[in-house]
Motif scaffolding. Sequence first.
Motif, PDB file in Angstrom:
ATOM      1  N   PRO A 134       0.832  -1.203   0.000  1.00 53.56           N
ATOM      2  CA  PRO A 134       0.000   0.000   0.000  1.00 53.56           C
ATOM      3  C   PRO A 134       0.869   1.257   0.000  1.00 53.56           C
ATOM      4  O   PRO A 134       2.013   1.245   0.456  1.00 53.56           O
ATOM      5  N   VAL A 135       0.298   2.348  -0.506  1.00 57.63           N
ATOM      6  CA  VAL A 135       1.007   3.618  -0.606  1.00 57.63           C
ATOM      7  C   VAL A 135       0.213   4.691   0.128  1.00 57.63           C
ATOM      8  O   VAL A 135      -1.014   4.794  -0.030  1.00 57.63           O
ATOM      9  N   PHE A 136       0.900   5.506   0.925  1.00 57.13           N
ATOM     10  CA  PHE A 136       0.300   6.618   1.661  1.00 57.13           C
ATOM     11  C   PHE A 136       1.024   7.897   1.256  1.00 57.13           C
ATOM     12  O   PHE A 136       2.257   7.904   1.120  1.00 57.13           O
ATOM     13  N   LYS A 137       0.261   8.969   1.070  1.00 53.90           N
ATOM     14  CA  LYS A 137       0.876  10.221   0.626  1.00 53.90           C
ATOM     15  C   LYS A 137       0.226  11.405   1.320  1.00 53.90           C
ATOM     16  O   LYS A 137      -1.000  11.514   1.375  1.00 53.90           O
ATOM     17  N   LEU A 138       1.062  12.299   1.837  1.00 57.34           N
ATOM     18  CA  LEU A 138       0.609  13.560   2.405  1.00 57.34           C
ATOM     19  C   LEU A 138       1.260  14.690   1.622  1.00 57.34           C
ATOM     20  O   LEU A 138       2.488  14.735   1.510  1.00 57.34           O
ATOM     21  N   VAL A 168       4.907   7.331   1.145  1.00 60.39           N
ATOM     22  CA  VAL A 168       5.465   6.198   1.884  1.00 60.39           C
ATOM     23  C   VAL A 168       4.841   4.913   1.367  1.00 60.39           C
ATOM     24  O   VAL A 168       3.616   4.794   1.270  1.00 60.39           O
ATOM     25  N   SER A 169       5.688   3.949   1.028  1.00 64.22           N
ATOM     26  CA  SER A 169       5.233   2.614   0.658  1.00 64.22           C
ATOM     27  C   SER A 169       5.599   1.651   1.776  1.00 64.22           C
ATOM     28  O   SER A 169       6.773   1.563   2.174  1.00 64.22           O
ATOM     29  N   ALA A 170       4.604   0.952   2.325  1.00 67.87           N
ATOM     30  CA  ALA A 170       4.812   0.071   3.477  1.00 67.87           C
ATOM     31  C   ALA A 170       4.964  -1.377   3.022  1.00 67.87           C
ATOM     32  O   ALA A 170       4.269  -1.823   2.106  1.00 67.87           O
ATOM     33  N   LEU A 183       5.094  -9.503  -5.460  1.00 66.79           N
ATOM     34  CA  LEU A 183       4.196  -8.352  -5.473  1.00 66.79           C
ATOM     35  C   LEU A 183       4.613  -7.330  -4.432  1.00 66.79           C
ATOM     36  O   LEU A 183       4.552  -6.123  -4.667  1.00 66.79           O
ATOM     37  N   GLY A 184       4.998  -7.785  -3.256  1.00 62.74           N
ATOM     38  CA  GLY A 184       5.503  -6.901  -2.216  1.00 62.74           C
ATOM     39  C   GLY A 184       7.010  -6.767  -2.307  1.00 62.74           C
ATOM     40  O   GLY A 184       7.700  -7.600  -2.909  1.00 62.74           O
TER      41      GLY A 184
END
Length: 321
Positions: A134-138, A168-170, A183-184
């Motif tokens: 998953p990817v998170f972006k601020l 951020v990619s977790a 995949l990860g």
Amino acid sequence: MLVHLSPRSSRGYPALLLWARRLTVAAAGFAVGVCPIAQAQDMEPRAYSNAPVGLNFLLVGYGYTRGGLAFDDSTLVSNPQLATSSAVLGYGRVLDLWGKSAKFNMVVPLTELAGTADYAGQALRRDVSGFADPVFKLSVNFYGAPVLSLAEFAGYQQDLIIGASLRVSAPLGQYDDTRVVNLGSNRWSFKPELGVSKALGRWTLEGNFGVTLFTDNHDFFNGNTRSQDPLYSLQAHAIYSFVRGIWGSLDATYFAGGRTALDGVQGNDLQQNWRLGGTLAFPVDVHDSIKVYGSRGVSARTGNNFDLIGIAWQHRWGAGL
């Protein structure tokens, strides 16, 4: 809901079409990463556009890639011919961050990967499906995109916007340490970025500069340690706004660096690659819009000449809409 618009902001369009146009533009910077091996190559027009505080976005998308993806030479993998097919679910929200207009996005891809690659001179096949990282972006706009309510946004006209973001990619995607292709990624990545957007009539010109930093993968292919140098990237977008809220973008990105090492031994996989693409977005109504996009590698030192096509549906609510 009735909204009163000034002549300057309406430009002769019906109120509903104007709101659909404005909010389609505002929502356009939602990151859609569909290729887990090539996330650093994503192109995102309108990444720093303004939007009313409290607006929420739900995104459902599909992306397909085909062709060669980069691997470091230390793994003895060559001639990769892989295809990925990804369903993407995302959520975003516009925030007031200490008096600055900001956006938070998160994207979760469910991916199927299939294809072949040569390993130590032998052709091998890989077929796998599951969740990618998953990817998170601020992102925060420091200049030219003030904090606005829905009513105030009706009179807003973009000029120059300057902003920054952190993506951020977790390491939560499916991973098998007995396989080279996964995949990860089994590692974290962090991408700080600076962006500039300038409106010139119906045109908007944008430029972004970022660097992706990687932690080490200490369980790469049967317990090896894989590290990677920072990967630097430049993006450029020329965006044209048509009538009825439709806009299109010509997109380009250049990325360099990212050389890898396996147990301290550097590979011959320095990246110096160009990609070109295009994006087309149009509103369905004030709450919904559709975006289609595609790109391909045009010059690649490390074999990143894969093709990408995708489509995304976006639903907006909140902020009094």
